[in-house]
Design an enzyme around this catalytic site. Structure first.
Site, PDB file in Angstrom:
ATOM      1  N   GLU A   1       0.693   4.495  -2.686  1.00 47.66           N
ATOM      2  CA  GLU A   1       0.716   4.059  -4.076  1.00 47.66           C
ATOM      3  C   GLU A   1       0.134   5.129  -4.987  1.00 47.66           C
ATOM      4  OE1 GLU A   1      -0.746   0.287  -6.832  1.00 47.66           O
ATOM      5  OE2 GLU A   1      -1.095   0.298  -4.673  1.00 47.66           O
TER       6      GLU A   1
ATOM      7  N   HIS B   1       4.833  -5.212  -2.852  1.00 46.53           N
ATOM      8  CA  HIS B   1       3.598  -4.459  -2.649  1.00 46.53           C
ATOM      9  C   HIS B   1       4.005  -3.124  -2.024  1.00 46.53           C
ATOM     10  CE1 HIS B   1       1.184  -8.071  -3.514  1.00 46.53           C
ATOM     11  NE2 HIS B   1       2.116  -8.717  -2.817  1.00 46.53           N
ATOM     12  N   THR B   2       4.268  -2.160  -2.899  1.00 47.79           N
ATOM     13  CA  THR B   2       4.888  -0.912  -2.473  1.00 47.79           C
ATOM     14  C   THR B   2       4.065  -0.154  -1.438  1.00 47.79           C
ATOM     15  OG1 THR B   2       5.762  -0.795  -4.721  1.00 47.79           O
ATOM     16  CG2 THR B   2       6.029   1.147  -3.353  1.00 47.79           C
ATOM     17  N   CYS B   3       2.754  -0.218  -1.555  1.00 50.79           N
ATOM     18  CA  CYS B   3       1.913   0.552  -0.644  1.00 50.79           C
ATOM     19  C   CYS B   3       2.033   0.063   0.804  1.00 50.79           C
ATOM     20  CB  CYS B   3       0.464   0.525  -1.095  1.00 50.79           C
ATOM     21  SG  CYS B   3      -0.160  -1.116  -1.481  1.00 50.79           S
ATOM     22  N   TYR B   4       2.485  -1.202   0.981  1.00 54.24           N
ATOM     23  CA  TYR B   4       2.624  -1.760   2.330  1.00 54.24           C
ATOM     24  C   TYR B   4       4.082  -2.062   2.698  1.00 54.24           C
ATOM     25  CZ  TYR B   4      -2.358  -2.554   1.570  1.00 54.24           C
ATOM     26  OH  TYR B   4      -3.687  -2.397   1.276  1.00 54.24           O
TER      27      TYR B   4
END
Length: 308
Positions: A4, A274-277
């Site tokens: 992120e 939830h882009t980071c995951y």
């Protein structure tokens, strides 16, 4: 949150307010802006960012042309590279080269200079000594095109590129020998991925949380919509929405790990990424039509993170 962080940083650095890069709307690519208020340290930071993206194996949807990676590998960009970025200029130069009559100076009316966007005006830069008064003829047109391409890639943005180059190789100093084993296309793929889309593979590698599983009615609706009703562009936008990059790792679609979990927010809510995951919060919709509509809205207006 490493991924992120990179995505947000890249988005901020490409902000037009900084005038660091020029955006070419037809190709949807960025290149160095000849007029910028930023210092060389900022371009060195971007070079380090590119290096860190490779080092950490993070895909970032960088809208930079293949020419940048050619230069990072010590290769010389060509007219084809210019055409990829500035389609209008590239096609015009190609038309000039292919013109066979001997009256090019009358037909094209060009001199040995290049128009450059300044801060508040158009600047005309000579490509050689006395270039503003030297007409492009059928005899010297090839030389003019060579000077034009060379100026665009090597002189118009020399300070900015050198700083980026230094930052990039500073991060990968221990791997510079290995970089020469890659082609420019492969290096671009390491940073931004490729376009080898195999959408059924994405379903096979998807993992589920909570009460969701591959045969859950909502999940079946989801894949029916995604695989058979969405357009190719919508599927790419979903990948961008969920992972932060609309392209595929060079190792293939199977290397993308995505997760879908249920949320009981109701039919009025949009899916959240939830882009980071690579994690999708998918509401327990009561009908496939509602799911299709809400998902389409979410990916169309995505900001990359937690769209609600």
């Amino acid at each position: 949150l490493k991924k992120e962080y990179f995505l947000l940083l890249v988005k901020e650095l490409l902000n037009p307010a900084y005038c660091m890069f020029q955006y070419f709307s037809e190709s949807r690519l960025y290149w160095f802006s000849p007029q910028t208020f930023e210092s060389s340290e900022m371009f060195m930071l971007i070079g380090k960012l590119f290096g860190l993206v490779i080092y950490n194996r993070i895909l970032v949807d960088l809208a930079f042309p293949l020419a940048l990676f050619r230069k990072l590998l010590g290769e010389t960009p060509t007219l084809d590279d210019l055409t990829e970025i500035d389609c209008v200029a590239g096609r015009s130069l190609r038309q000039l080269l292919e013109y066979e009559a001997d009256d090019a100076e009358d037909v094209f009316g060009l001199s040995f200079e290049m128009a450059v966007d300044g801060i508040d005006s158009i600047l005309r830069i000579p490509l050689c000594e006395g270039g503003s008064d030297k007409l492009v003829t059928s005899e010297n047109k090839s030389h003019f095109v060579d000077l034009y391409v060379d100026f665009f890639f090597n002189h118009n943005c020399a300070e900015q590129y050198q700083s980026l180059h230094a930052g990039f190789h500073d991060v990968l100093s221990g791997a510079n020998a290995c970089l020469n084993l890659f082609t420019a296309e492969e290096l671009l793929g390491l940073v931004s991925g490729c376009e080898a889309y195999e959408w059924p593979v994405l379903r096979r590698v998807c993992q589920y949380k909570g009460e969701f599983w591959d045969r859950h009615p909502v999940i079946q609706w989801f894949w029916e919509v995604f695989l058979y009703e969405f357009s190719e562009e919508q599927r790419k936008n979903f990948l961008l929405f969920l992972t932060g990059c609309g392209r595929v790792p060079v190792s293939g679609m199977s290397d993308i790990k995505i997760f879908i979990q249920p949320v009981k927010s109701g039919d009025d809510y949009l899916p959240v990424a939830h882009t980071c995951y690579n994690l999708l919060d998918l509401p327990m919709y009561t009908a496939k039509e509602i799911l299709s509509s809400k998902l389409a809205v979410a990916i169309e207006h995505n900001t990359g993170f937690a769209v609600v």
